[in-house]
Design an enzyme around this catalytic site. Structure first.
Site, PDB file in Angstrom:
ATOM      1  CB  CYS A 142      -4.497  -1.613   4.636  1.00  0.00           C
ATOM      2  SG  CYS A 142      -3.525  -1.715   6.165  1.00  0.00           S
TER       3      CYS A 142
ATOM      4  CD  GLU B 121      -2.446   1.192   2.825  1.00  0.00           C
ATOM      5  OE1 GLU B 121      -3.372   1.999   3.001  1.00  0.00           O
ATOM      6  OE2 GLU B 121      -2.075   0.367   3.702  1.00  0.00           O
TER       7      GLU B 121
ATOM      8  CE  LYS C 298      -7.437   1.642   3.870  1.00  0.00           C
ATOM      9  NZ  LYS C 298      -6.220   2.061   4.617  1.00  0.00           N
TER      10      LYS C 298
END
Length: 261
Positions: free
Chosen positions: A145, A45, A111
């Site tokens: 994540c 990331e 995200k």
């Protein structure tokens, strides 16, 4: 190479804090080393900056240096590349996943779950849509994540995807959760799962252990990159094995339906 299989390389590395030029140069060399033996390279990331909130200074447009470099690498090294970077579009900032293919095709995912404990929700806008990419006959769903903690968002409805990927800056203090959740996502979604995490410390004082993995749909470890070292590992994912499992043990047919609001 066997067209029914997918060779995937996890690139577990440090990230130089807020130094795009340094990181681009370093990761280009790491990707080059996978050329000829991998179909897909997975980066951590925010691989060009680390988990920085200095978005006004570090964000790039879609024609910026990062995306331009990724497109050139994918073509030059003849493989797809995925990871994330800080993108700006329409006045907002995004932790944006890229999936760049060697033939020039590209796809992006923003995200969805922003990590409030680090203040990410104060600087970034949340994405609204999942992404499923078709690459070499594989359906691939990339996420980021903190998305890992939310199983409904990752739900594999009617085998929409074959491979679920999480790129991460996941801190050392919660490494047990990282491994356990990756394995759980593989088993419950009956899909291959790849999680790639960085190592080292960032400029905010967070420490990362690495611990990058690939799990089979049965939860078997196929890659374990270990803790606290920079390493690239490659394995072969077999489509036939996945299809046999889904036919012989069709758990997906009895899954509950969910509606996200």
């Amino acid at each position: 190479m066997d067209n029914s299989s997918l060779r995937i390389s996890v690139i577990q590395s440090h990230i130089t804090w807020e130094d795009r030029a340094e990181n681009l140069g370093y990761f280009e060399e790491l990707i080059r080393r996978t050329s000829g033996r991998s179909h897909l390279a997975v980066l951590p990331e925010l691989f060009t900056t680390g988990l920085s909130m200095r978005v006004h200074d570090l964000a790039e447009t879609m024609d910026g240096e990062t995306v331009t470099s990724l497109k050139a690498w994918a073509k030059k090294f003849d493989l797809a590349i995925t990871g994330s970077f800080i993108a700006t579009e329409g006045g907002n900032y995004y932790n944006r996943v890229f999936f760049i293919m060697p033939d020039g095709q590209e796809a992006y995912y923003d995200k969805h779950h922003l990590f409030r404990m680090a203040g990410e929700d104060n600087y970034f806008a949340a994405g609204k849509e999942r992404l499923i990419v078709n690459y070499r006959g594989w359906k691939i769903c990339p996420m980021v994540c903190y998305d890992l903690r939310f199983p409904v968002w990752s739900r594999n409805v009617c085998n929409e995807y074959d491979l679920l990927i999480y790129v991460a800056n996941w801190v050392d203090a919660r490494k047990k959760a990282w491994k356990s959740l990756l394995q759980a996502r593989a088993i419950e979604n009956m899909a291959y799962v790849c999680g790639v995490n960085r190592v080292g410390a960032d400029g905010r004082g967070y420490v990362y252990h690495g611990g990058s993995y690939v799990f089979s749909p049965k939860g078997k470890k196929m890659i374990d990159a270990g803790d606290n070292e920079e390493v690239t590992r490659t394995c072969k994912l077999k489509k036939a094995d996945l299809e046999i499992l889904r036919t012989k043990f069709p758990v997906w047919k009895d899954a509950d339906s969910f509606v996200l609001k």
